[in-house]
Design an enzyme around this catalytic site. Structure first.
Site, PDB file in Angstrom:
ATOM      1  N   GLY A  34      23.767 -54.775   5.011  1.00 20.29           N
ATOM      2  CA  GLY A  34      23.168 -55.467   6.142  1.00 20.29           C
ATOM      3  C   GLY A  34      21.685 -55.763   5.980  1.00 20.29           C
ATOM      4  N   LYS A  51       6.886 -44.276  -5.314  1.00 22.13           N
ATOM      5  CA  LYS A  51       6.426 -44.039  -6.691  1.00 22.13           C
ATOM      6  C   LYS A  51       5.336 -45.025  -7.074  1.00 22.13           C
ATOM      7  CE  LYS A  51       8.497 -41.255  -6.164  1.00 22.13           C
ATOM      8  NZ  LYS A  51       9.489 -40.681  -5.285  1.00 22.13           N
ATOM      9  N   VAL A 181       9.932 -32.602   0.456  1.00 18.50           N
ATOM     10  CA  VAL A 181       9.613 -33.549  -0.615  1.00 18.50           C
ATOM     11  C   VAL A 181       8.846 -34.762  -0.087  1.00 18.50           C
ATOM     12  CG1 VAL A 181      10.598 -34.851  -2.516  1.00 18.50           C
ATOM     13  CG2 VAL A 181      11.739 -32.810  -1.710  1.00 18.50           C
ATOM     14  N   ALA A 268       8.222 -35.828   8.704  1.00 21.44           N
ATOM     15  CA  ALA A 268       9.061 -35.711   7.498  1.00 21.44           C
ATOM     16  C   ALA A 268       9.830 -34.404   7.573  1.00 21.44           C
ATOM     17  CB  ALA A 268       8.187 -35.761   6.253  1.00 21.44           C
ATOM     18  N   HIS A 443       5.129 -31.735 -32.105  1.00 24.08           N
ATOM     19  CA  HIS A 443       3.788 -31.289 -31.712  1.00 24.08           C
ATOM     20  C   HIS A 443       2.824 -32.462 -31.847  1.00 24.08           C
ATOM     21  CE1 HIS A 443       0.291 -28.724 -31.210  1.00 24.08           C
ATOM     22  NE2 HIS A 443      -0.235 -29.322 -32.277  1.00 24.08           N
TER      23      HIS A 443
HETATM   24  P1  NAI Z   1      13.140 -31.734   3.645  1.00 22.36           P
HETATM   25  O1  NAI Z   1      14.382 -31.181   4.191  1.00 22.36           O
HETATM   26  O2  NAI Z   1      12.902 -31.729   2.171  1.00 22.36           O
HETATM   27  O3  NAI Z   1      11.863 -31.008   4.317  1.00 22.36           O
HETATM   28  C1  NAI Z   1      11.658 -30.984   5.716  1.00 22.36           C
HETATM   29  C2  NAI Z   1      10.689 -29.880   6.046  1.00 22.36           C
HETATM   30  O4  NAI Z   1      10.339 -29.968   7.430  1.00 22.36           O
HETATM   31  C3  NAI Z   1      11.267 -28.496   5.840  1.00 22.36           C
HETATM   32  O5  NAI Z   1      10.374 -27.758   5.044  1.00 22.36           O
HETATM   33  C4  NAI Z   1      11.390 -27.933   7.255  1.00 22.36           C
HETATM   34  O6  NAI Z   1      11.231 -26.545   7.311  1.00 22.36           O
HETATM   35  C5  NAI Z   1      10.258 -28.670   7.980  1.00 22.36           C
HETATM   36  N1  NAI Z   1      10.420 -28.766   9.446  1.00 22.36           N
HETATM   37  C6  NAI Z   1      11.532 -29.063  10.139  1.00 22.36           C
HETATM   38  N2  NAI Z   1      11.275 -29.066  11.481  1.00 22.36           N
HETATM   39  C7  NAI Z   1       9.956 -28.759  11.644  1.00 22.36           C
HETATM   40  C8  NAI Z   1       9.090 -28.617  12.786  1.00 22.36           C
HETATM   41  N3  NAI Z   1       9.522 -28.789  14.033  1.00 22.36           N
HETATM   42  N4  NAI Z   1       7.795 -28.303  12.577  1.00 22.36           N
HETATM   43  C9  NAI Z   1       7.329 -28.126  11.304  1.00 22.36           C
HETATM   44  N5  NAI Z   1       8.108 -28.262  10.210  1.00 22.36           N
HETATM   45  C10 NAI Z   1       9.402 -28.580  10.358  1.00 22.36           C
HETATM   46  O7  NAI Z   1      13.075 -33.213   4.238  1.00 22.36           O
HETATM   47  P2  NAI Z   1      12.233 -34.498   3.844  1.00 22.36           P
HETATM   48  O8  NAI Z   1      11.013 -34.157   3.056  1.00 22.36           O
HETATM   49  O9  NAI Z   1      12.084 -35.259   5.113  1.00 22.36           O
HETATM   50  O10 NAI Z   1      13.217 -35.260   2.873  1.00 22.36           O
HETATM   51  C11 NAI Z   1      14.498 -35.692   3.341  1.00 22.36           C
HETATM   52  C12 NAI Z   1      15.485 -35.784   2.225  1.00 22.36           C
HETATM   53  O11 NAI Z   1      15.142 -36.807   1.312  1.00 22.36           O
HETATM   54  C13 NAI Z   1      15.568 -34.488   1.444  1.00 22.36           C
HETATM   55  O12 NAI Z   1      16.917 -34.172   1.255  1.00 22.36           O
HETATM   56  C14 NAI Z   1      14.909 -34.818   0.137  1.00 22.36           C
HETATM   57  O13 NAI Z   1      15.484 -34.090  -0.933  1.00 22.36           O
HETATM   58  C15 NAI Z   1      15.153 -36.321  -0.006  1.00 22.36           C
HETATM   59  N6  NAI Z   1      14.081 -36.917  -0.783  1.00 22.36           N
HETATM   60  C16 NAI Z   1      13.999 -36.677  -2.114  1.00 22.36           C
HETATM   61  C17 NAI Z   1      12.966 -37.165  -2.847  1.00 22.36           C
HETATM   62  C18 NAI Z   1      12.894 -36.830  -4.288  1.00 22.36           C
HETATM   63  O14 NAI Z   1      13.869 -36.363  -4.833  1.00 22.36           O
HETATM   64  N7  NAI Z   1      11.760 -37.005  -4.932  1.00 22.36           N
HETATM   65  C19 NAI Z   1      11.926 -37.996  -2.263  1.00 22.36           C
HETATM   66  C20 NAI Z   1      12.082 -38.162  -0.859  1.00 22.36           C
HETATM   67  C21 NAI Z   1      13.131 -37.652  -0.166  1.00 22.36           C
END
Ligand code: NAI
Length: 464
Positions: A34, A51, A181, A268, A443
């Site tokens: 969509g 990135k 992340v 996030a 190396h």
């Molecule tokens: P995340 O699940 O990695 O982190 C969210 C964080 O927010 C946690 O540490 C949690 O404890 C905290 N949190 C939750 N509620 C809160 C509150 N009320 N107050 C303060 N802190 C709170 O989620 P994120 O970073 O939003 O990423 C989402 C998804 O996207 C993840 O599964 C991630 O692996 C994926 N992702 C992966 C990337 C990569 O592989 N480089 C890049 C971007 C996203």
């Protein structure tokens, strides 16, 4: 109306990769999307644009902090935020255009619009209903909401990861809610652009799921780059005006209430499966209590002919996990044996330095009661890392105490996101730490640090 062997719903990395593999295996394939462009969250508003910004701001950081030491004198570059966003958009355009080219090349029809499944074997897009022997739902995920916090990406003050890529200007003060992340990658971008960044995190540590030593070193390195952390803090609400915001949080240790002023707030706090409007519940498709589509080992739902992959099902929300499932489900639909090894899925945080992990953590193995050994090597002992001012991190390998078989790894350091794949391949082949240690590594390369960590699992590293 047309008739297909497979219709895939969603053209993110899971969906478009699956479509290509289906077509390669001789299935008549269509993909429904969509959005205006293909590639899903990852290419349009996720991995790829972030990135580009990480790359641009990494160079800025180098110019500001390391050029003079290398004998490169002169004024540091100034930031043209509009141009930086244009560069990011160009990178996105090249990639989404590339996926469109691949769809044409593989004779996959792009059905433009949002899909629903009115009945088994039928996919409705706009006014048209198409027949499909099999349907693969690859509809992805969306950011979770936080009670008391209203995200308004167009307003540019309280934003999620999508809005954070398009802020009208670089905020003086940015508050990031969540030290996962997304929060750390985008927090890094803005810290390097000169924002005062404070990350508020519910847990007492950053990046939940990683080992404590990795979390500690990572946090220290980010603090060195100017990020501030408030840990053990639950955000209770955000009050926003047209130009500013106040972030209210409560410290868990003493229930005290605090407020942070911000010019922008990035929420996030995780993502959740996106399945709205598909009509899955009406068809009786089963969901997990967390709203993920329930699938079996072959990505089949409980309704015959409907499969699901990627962020919409159980497992880490990672583009490459979705891609692997996309290829594997295509193999299943073509009568072959699709397989995904969920024990070997790397995770990478694209900050500088990068942080990469795979397999089991030390904490998980302790909980399982499994005997293991650890080989750790600091990038301080790696000549190449020192030459690029990146000696702060380490390689940590975990191997079985008796068999020496590799069980997991974590790397904080230059090129960690690429280095981790040596361990991934090793794990897929059932390698021991000694197999890595006995392999000649060129190396001077960063990969020598991986070998040294493998040596540390045996008789000891050389450069420590
Ligand atoms: P995340 O699940 O990695 O982190 C969210 C964080 O927010 C946690 O540490 C949690 O404890 C905290 N949190 C939750 N509620 C809160 C509150 N009320 N107050 C303060 N802190 C709170 O989620 P994120 O970073 O939003 O990423 C989402 C998804 O996207 C993840 O599964 C991630 O692996 C994926 N992702 C992966 C990337 C990569 O592989 N480089 C890049 C971007 C996203």
């Amino acid at each position: 109306m047309a008739s297909y062997d497979v219709i895939i719903i969603g053209a993110g990395p899971g969906g478009y990769v699956s479509a290509i593999r289906c077509a390669q295996l001789g299935l008549k394939t269509a993909i429904v999307e969509g959005r205006e462009t293909l590639g899903g969250t990852c290419l349009n508003v996720g991995c790829i644009p972030s990135k580009a910004l990480l790359n641009a701001t990494h160079h800025l950081h180098e110019a500001e902090h390391n050029f003079a030491a290398m004998g490169l004198k002169g004024k540091s570059p100034s930031v043209d935020w509009k141009q930086m966003k244009a560069y990011k958009d160009d990178v996105v355009g090249q990639n989404t255009g590339g996926v469109e080219f691949l769809m044409k090349k593989n004779k996959i029809d792009w059905l433009k619009g949002w899909a629903s499944i009115p009945a088994v074997g039928k996919v409705k897009v706009g006014e048209e209903t198409h027949d499909a022997k099999n349907i693969v739902v690859a509809s992805g995920s969306v950011p979770t909401s936080l009670p008391g916090v209203e995200v308004d990406n167009d307003g540019g003050i309280v934003v999620d990861s999508t809005g954070a890529l398009e802020l009208p200007k670089v905020p003086k003060k940015l508050v990031v809610i969540g030290a996962g992340v997304i929060g750390l990658e985008l927090g890094s971008v803005y810290a390097r652009l000169g924002s005062e960044v404070t990350v508020v995190e519910f847990m007492d540590f950053i990046t939940p799921g990683m080992d404590a030593d990795v979390q500690r070193t990572f946090k220290k390195l980010l603090e060195k780059q100017g990020l501030k952390f408030v840990l053990g803090a639950a955000v209770s609400g955000v009050e926003a005006s047209k130009t500013k915001a106040k972030v209210n949080y409560k410290l868990k240790k003493d229930d005290s209430e605090h407020t942070l002023d911000a010019d922008a707030v990035l929420v996030a706090t995780g993502r959740k499966p996106f399945t709205d409007g598909l009509g899955l519940a009406e068809l009786g498709v089963a969901f997990t209590p967390r709203g993920q589509i329930q699938t079996d080992a072959h990505w089949a739902t409980n309704v015959p002919g409907i499969y699901a992959i990627g962020d919409a099902i159980v497992g880490p929300m990672l583009a490459h996990k979705a891609e692997d499932e996309g290829m594997a489900v295509a193999e299943v639909l073509a009568g072959k044996h699709g397989h995904v090894n969920y024990d070997v899925i790397p995770g990478v945080v694209y900050t500088s330095p990068e942080v990469a992990t795979v397999g089991k953590t030390e904490a998980q193995l302790k909980e399982e009661g499994r005997k293991f050994k650890i080989g750790k090597f600091s990038f301080m002992g790696n000549a190449r890392a020192k030459a690029v001012f990146q000696g702060d991190g380490f390689v940590k390998l975990i191997a079985d105490a008796e068999t020496d078989r590799l069980l997991g790894a974590a790397i904080i350091g230059p090129g960690a996101g690429d280095l981790i794949h040596e361990i991934c391949v090793g794990m897929e082949f059932g390698a021991s730490a000694q197999d890595i240690a006995l392999t000649c590594h060129a190396h001077p390369t960063y990969s020598e640090a991986v070998r040294e960590a493998a040596l540390a699992c045996g008789d000891g590293p050389i450069h420590a």
